[in-house]
Motif scaffolding. Structure first.
Motif, short mmCIF file in Angstrom:
data_model
loop_
_atom_site.label_atom_id
_atom_site.label_comp_id
_atom_site.label_asym_id
_atom_site.label_seq_id
_atom_site.Cartn_x
_atom_site.Cartn_y
_atom_site.Cartn_z
N SER A 45 73.95 -42.84 38.56
CA SER A 45 73.61 -44.19 38.99
C SER A 45 74.89 -44.92 39.36
CB SER A 45 72.91 -44.96 37.86
OG SER A 45 73.85 -45.23 36.83
N CYS A 46 74.73 -46.03 40.06
CA CYS A 46 75.91 -46.83 40.40
C CYS A 46 76.56 -47.39 39.12
CB CYS A 46 75.53 -47.97 41.34
SG CYS A 46 75.15 -47.40 43.01
N ARG A 95 71.38 -47.22 49.32
CA ARG A 95 71.89 -46.43 48.21
C ARG A 95 71.44 -44.98 48.29
NH1 ARG A 95 69.14 -48.89 43.48
NH2 ARG A 95 67.55 -48.87 45.07
N VAL A 143 71.89 -43.31 45.28
CA VAL A 143 71.64 -43.10 43.86
C VAL A 143 71.04 -44.37 43.30
CG1 VAL A 143 73.53 -41.47 43.60
CG2 VAL A 143 73.94 -43.87 43.20
N GLN A 144 70.43 -44.27 42.14
CA GLN A 144 69.84 -45.47 41.56
C GLN A 144 70.93 -46.45 41.19
OE1 GLN A 144 66.90 -44.87 38.55
NE2 GLN A 144 66.37 -42.87 39.37
N ALA A 145 70.68 -47.73 41.54
CA ALA A 145 71.73 -48.72 41.32
C ALA A 145 72.13 -48.79 39.85
CB ALA A 145 71.27 -50.09 41.80
N ASP A 146 71.13 -48.88 39.00
CA ASP A 146 71.47 -49.02 37.59
C ASP A 146 70.47 -48.25 36.74
OD1 ASP A 146 73.81 -50.88 37.58
OD2 ASP A 146 72.39 -52.09 38.70
N GLY A 147 69.82 -47.25 37.32
CA GLY A 147 68.76 -46.54 36.63
C GLY A 147 69.28 -45.69 35.48
N ASN A 201 78.57 -50.95 47.33
CA ASN A 201 77.78 -51.44 46.20
C ASN A 201 78.29 -52.82 45.81
OD1 ASN A 201 77.71 -51.66 43.00
ND2 ASN A 201 75.88 -50.62 43.70
N CYS A 232 76.44 -39.23 46.70
CA CYS A 232 76.43 -40.59 47.23
C CYS A 232 77.20 -40.65 48.55
CB CYS A 232 77.03 -41.57 46.24
SG CYS A 232 77.12 -43.23 46.93
N ASP A 289 76.65 -45.91 36.24
CA ASP A 289 77.43 -44.79 35.69
C ASP A 289 78.73 -44.60 36.46
OD1 ASP A 289 75.85 -44.06 33.68
OD2 ASP A 289 75.39 -42.04 34.44
N ALA A 315 68.62 -41.04 35.19
CA ALA A 315 68.45 -40.42 36.50
C ALA A 315 69.33 -39.19 36.62
CB ALA A 315 68.81 -41.43 37.58
#
Ligand code: SF4
Ligand code: SF4
Length: 349
Positions: A279-280, A200, A202-206, A233, A214, A282, A209
């Motif tokens: 994030s992913c 990744r 970017v943060q997956a589900d953070g 993803n 990406c 988002d 952030a």
């Protein structure tokens, strides 16, 4: 084909195609996020052949990466796809969990398939070692290497401090005298079998952030049912319907020309690759936020957007595999992706 060459291409839009051949896998790694098992879907073979057979010398990805599940459960298809790809000039790499290697051998049907590929990557970690002993996996990888295929290992550990990572990387380096590259990642909630290719940015589900570009939105991904997504993803690959801004098409109805053009020219994907998202979650959720999606569309439609996208990809590619893996993989181990190639007889043992 060295692993470093493949990694350098990862941020370049449409330079590669990731194709999952099956969700089946005989192993049962605890961390498998593709939910692979002894039962599961096979990606339609005829549509895959048609799609890869549509590559031409002037319009093709540089790399075809075959993954799963366990792609070598379909060795004949691996060989066929690799030959079709090669006829257009595309090189093929296979990622495997080495289910076949418990006795240290490589079955003939698998060796025949690997005779058509340019790179073989073996997954190894504590979970795999419970099912395929290290010594047996090493013996099988030696056989593949001796057949003329460039090999690498994809290693996963809990964190940079995980003692397993120090142990296994030292073991690989000694065993293969640095002729096998090693890519080290930490366990992440992404498609495990796709390994480094699914790293990744970017943060997956953070939550909270900051937006980050990406690079994973650069290679189209063929999912088990033939749907082609814009990234690897797992939440995107498994979603049905796939959020429209992350869906590129389907192998049964689209050809490479159309998929490449959607990947390279989509304004939203350009924005994701250059300006980035927080994030992913988002990113996937843009479909539910029309105003944010429209803003991403506007940003990626500006006259300079294409040039910025191309420049960003070129800079990342030129930075090289080690720099890319400092960002996307396990930082202290990033230099190991440069290993590989012939033995340096002058080097100290
Ligand atoms: S992680 Fe890889 S080898 Fe393990 S069960 Fe999943 S697909 Fe199979
Ligand atoms: S969901 Fe969006 S941010 Fe996450 S990997 Fe895919 S394209 Fe990148």
């Amino acid at each position: 084909m060295r692993l470093a060459e493949i990694i350098e291409l990862r941020p370049v839009p449409a330079a590669g195609l990731l194709a999952t051949l099956t969700r089946r896998c005989p192993l049962s790694c605890a961390h498998c996020s593709t939910s692979s098992g002894t039962r599961g879907e096979d990606t339609p073979a005829a549509a895959l052949r048609r799609f890869v057979g549509g590559f031409t010398a002037g319009n093709r990805p540089e790399v075809l990466m075959l993954t799963g599940g366990e792609p070598l459960l379909r060795p004949a298809l691996v060989g066929e796809l690799a030959m079709l790809a090669a006829s257009a000039g595309t090189r093929t790499s296979v990622l495997s969990g080495m289910f076949f290697a418990a006795d240290g051998r490589v079955p003939d049907r698998i060796m025949r398939a690997l005779g058509h590929v340019e790179h073989f990557s073996a997954s190894i970690d504590v979970f795999h070692e419970r099912e395929v002993p290290r010594a047996a996996a090493f013996r099988a990888v030696h056989l593949i290497m001796e057949s003329g295929v460039d090999v690498s290992f994809h290693v996963v550990g809990d964190s940079v401090d995980d003692p397993y990572l120090a142990d296994i990387t030292a073991s690989i380096r000694a065993e293969f005298r640095d002729r096998a590259a090693v890519l080290v990642n930490h366990v992440r909630p992404v498609g495990r079998a796709a390994g480094w290719a699914a790293a990744r940015t970017v943060q997956a589900d953070g939550a909270g952030a900051k937006p980050a570009p990406c690079a994973m939105a650069a290679w189209p991904v063929v999912a088990f049912d033939g749907t082609i997504t814009a990234c690897c993803n797992q939440g995107v690959v498994d979603a049905r319907p796939v959020p429209e801004h992350l869906r590129l098409g389907h192998i049964a109805t689209d050809d490479w020309t159309r998929i490449r053009s959607r990947c390279q020219d989509s304004p939203v994907l350009r924005t994701i690759r250059t300006a980035g998202v927080a994030s992913c979650a988002d990113c996937r959720g843009l479909a539910r936020r029309p105003a944010a999606l429209a803003a991403a569309e506007r940003t990626g439609s500006r006259p300079v957007a294409g040039a910025m996208d191309a420049l960003g990809a070129r800079l990342q590619r030129d930075a090289g595999a080690e720099v890319l893996m400092r960002r996307y993989g396990s930082k202290p181990y990033a230099p190991l992706v440069l290993l590989g190639g012939p033995v340096d007889e002058e080097a100290p043992a």
